[in-house]
Design a protein around this motif. Structure first.
Motif, PDB file in Angstrom:
ATOM      1  N   LEU A 105     -28.373 -32.870 -48.670  1.00 43.78           N
ATOM      2  CA  LEU A 105     -27.270 -31.925 -48.494  1.00 43.78           C
ATOM      3  C   LEU A 105     -26.059 -32.573 -47.836  1.00 43.78           C
ATOM      4  N   TYR A 106     -26.274 -33.301 -46.754  1.00 41.18           N
ATOM      5  CA  TYR A 106     -25.163 -33.832 -45.975  1.00 41.18           C
ATOM      6  C   TYR A 106     -24.555 -35.086 -46.603  1.00 41.18           C
ATOM      7  N   CYS A 107     -25.394 -36.001 -47.041  1.00 48.32           N
ATOM      8  CA  CYS A 107     -24.883 -37.283 -47.548  1.00 48.32           C
ATOM      9  C   CYS A 107     -24.614 -37.254 -49.046  1.00 48.32           C
ATOM     10  N   LEU A 108     -25.605 -36.896 -49.826  1.00 50.51           N
ATOM     11  CA  LEU A 108     -25.453 -36.968 -51.277  1.00 50.51           C
ATOM     12  C   LEU A 108     -24.564 -35.855 -51.828  1.00 50.51           C
ATOM     13  N   ALA A 109     -24.765 -34.624 -51.365  1.00 49.94           N
ATOM     14  CA  ALA A 109     -23.979 -33.513 -51.892  1.00 49.94           C
ATOM     15  C   ALA A 109     -22.608 -33.397 -51.218  1.00 49.94           C
ATOM     16  N   SER A 110     -22.544 -33.663 -49.925  1.00 55.02           N
ATOM     17  CA  SER A 110     -21.291 -33.454 -49.189  1.00 55.02           C
ATOM     18  C   SER A 110     -20.513 -34.727 -48.904  1.00 55.02           C
ATOM     19  N   GLY A 111     -21.125 -35.873 -49.122  1.00 54.91           N
ATOM     20  CA  GLY A 111     -20.397 -37.130 -48.960  1.00 54.91           C
ATOM     21  C   GLY A 111     -20.263 -37.637 -47.536  1.00 54.91           C
ATOM     22  N   ILE A 112     -21.096 -37.150 -46.627  1.00 55.54           N
ATOM     23  CA  ILE A 112     -21.060 -37.659 -45.252  1.00 55.54           C
ATOM     24  C   ILE A 112     -21.711 -39.028 -45.223  1.00 55.54           C
ATOM     25  N   ASP A 113     -21.083 -39.944 -44.508  1.00 55.09           N
ATOM     26  CA  ASP A 113     -21.562 -41.313 -44.388  1.00 55.09           C
ATOM     27  C   ASP A 113     -22.996 -41.355 -43.846  1.00 55.09           C
ATOM     28  N   SER A 114     -23.812 -42.217 -44.419  1.00 54.13           N
ATOM     29  CA  SER A 114     -25.219 -42.338 -44.032  1.00 54.13           C
ATOM     30  C   SER A 114     -25.390 -42.714 -42.560  1.00 54.13           C
ATOM     31  N   ASP A 115     -24.575 -43.622 -42.073  1.00 52.90           N
ATOM     32  CA  ASP A 115     -24.669 -44.039 -40.666  1.00 52.90           C
ATOM     33  C   ASP A 115     -24.364 -42.863 -39.740  1.00 52.90           C
ATOM     34  N   THR A 116     -23.377 -42.070 -40.077  1.00 49.11           N
ATOM     35  CA  THR A 116     -23.056 -40.873 -39.301  1.00 49.11           C
ATOM     36  C   THR A 116     -24.239 -39.922 -39.317  1.00 49.11           C
ATOM     37  N   PHE A 117     -24.826 -39.725 -40.483  1.00 47.29           N
ATOM     38  CA  PHE A 117     -25.972 -38.823 -40.619  1.00 47.29           C
ATOM     39  C   PHE A 117     -27.132 -39.241 -39.720  1.00 47.29           C
ATOM     40  N   TRP A 118     -27.470 -40.512 -39.745  1.00 46.79           N
ATOM     41  CA  TRP A 118     -28.659 -40.973 -39.023  1.00 46.79           C
ATOM     42  C   TRP A 118     -28.448 -41.117 -37.520  1.00 46.79           C
ATOM     43  N   HIS A 119     -27.280 -41.504 -37.075  1.00 43.35           N
ATOM     44  CA  HIS A 119     -27.142 -41.924 -35.677  1.00 43.35           C
ATOM     45  C   HIS A 119     -26.169 -41.112 -34.816  1.00 43.35           C
TER      46      HIS A 119
END
Length: 173
Positions: free
Chosen positions: A133-147
């Motif tokens: 939802l956050y990264c693939l669908a909404s385009g939020i950076d993976s590093d932001t998502f995880w950390h």
């Protein structure tokens, strides 16, 4: 921005917060029952929560839970203070006036030729669902998502969704 809690582990202070990385590692190690925030809130051990908060934003921490237990020398009062600060930081949600302003500037009227979109009710069961939802669908950076701390990520997601809605259908005068 969510508050970082600084925790002394060994001789070093670490900025600490519950992140999606924390949730994922905690679940995979069997320290918590699932990979949702509620699983941290229901954790049996304050030490588990402090460990997960320490590894969350710190990509280069390379100690295991057992090594953490050896390095984390503190008394019960400081442990409880750290635990409480971490939980409070997870639950401290500040109203998002940025997203609210965009929502107020979004045209919600449906035109005659325009069909109204019904959004699905999402049941997010695990960190992998949130990643989609956050990264693939909404385009939020993976590093932001995880950390990044969970409240910060939630705010980024809410603001992004509000902006996308406004950009697709701004109010006109």
């Amino acid at each position: 921005m969510a508050k970082m809690v600084f925790i002394r582990i060994g001789e070093k202070l670490y900025p600490s917060a519950i992140t999606n990385y924390s949730l994922s590692v905690g679940h995979k190690l069997g320290l918590i029952d699932g990979s949702n925030l509620k699983d941290v809130l229901e954790a049996d051990s304050a030490l588990t929560v402090v460990y997960l908060a320490a590894i969350g934003p710190n990509k280069n921490i390379d100690f295991s839970f057992d090594e953490f237990l050896f390095l984390y020398k503190t008394d019960q009062e400081e442990l409880e203070q750290n635990y409480t600060a971490i939980i409070d930081a997870c639950l401290d949600v500040v109203p998002n006036k940025f997203a609210e302003g965009l929502k107020k500037s979004t045209n919600t009227n449906v035109g005659k030729d325009q069909k109204k979109i019904k959004y699905p009710r999402l049941e997010i069961e695990c960190v992998e669902d949130r990643y989609v939802l956050y990264c693939l669908a909404s385009g939020i950076d993976s590093d932001t998502f995880w950390h990044h701390p969970i409240p910060d990520l939630e705010r980024i997601y809410e603001s992004r969704q509000a902006y996308k809605a406004w950009d697709n259908n701004p109010k006109t005068y």
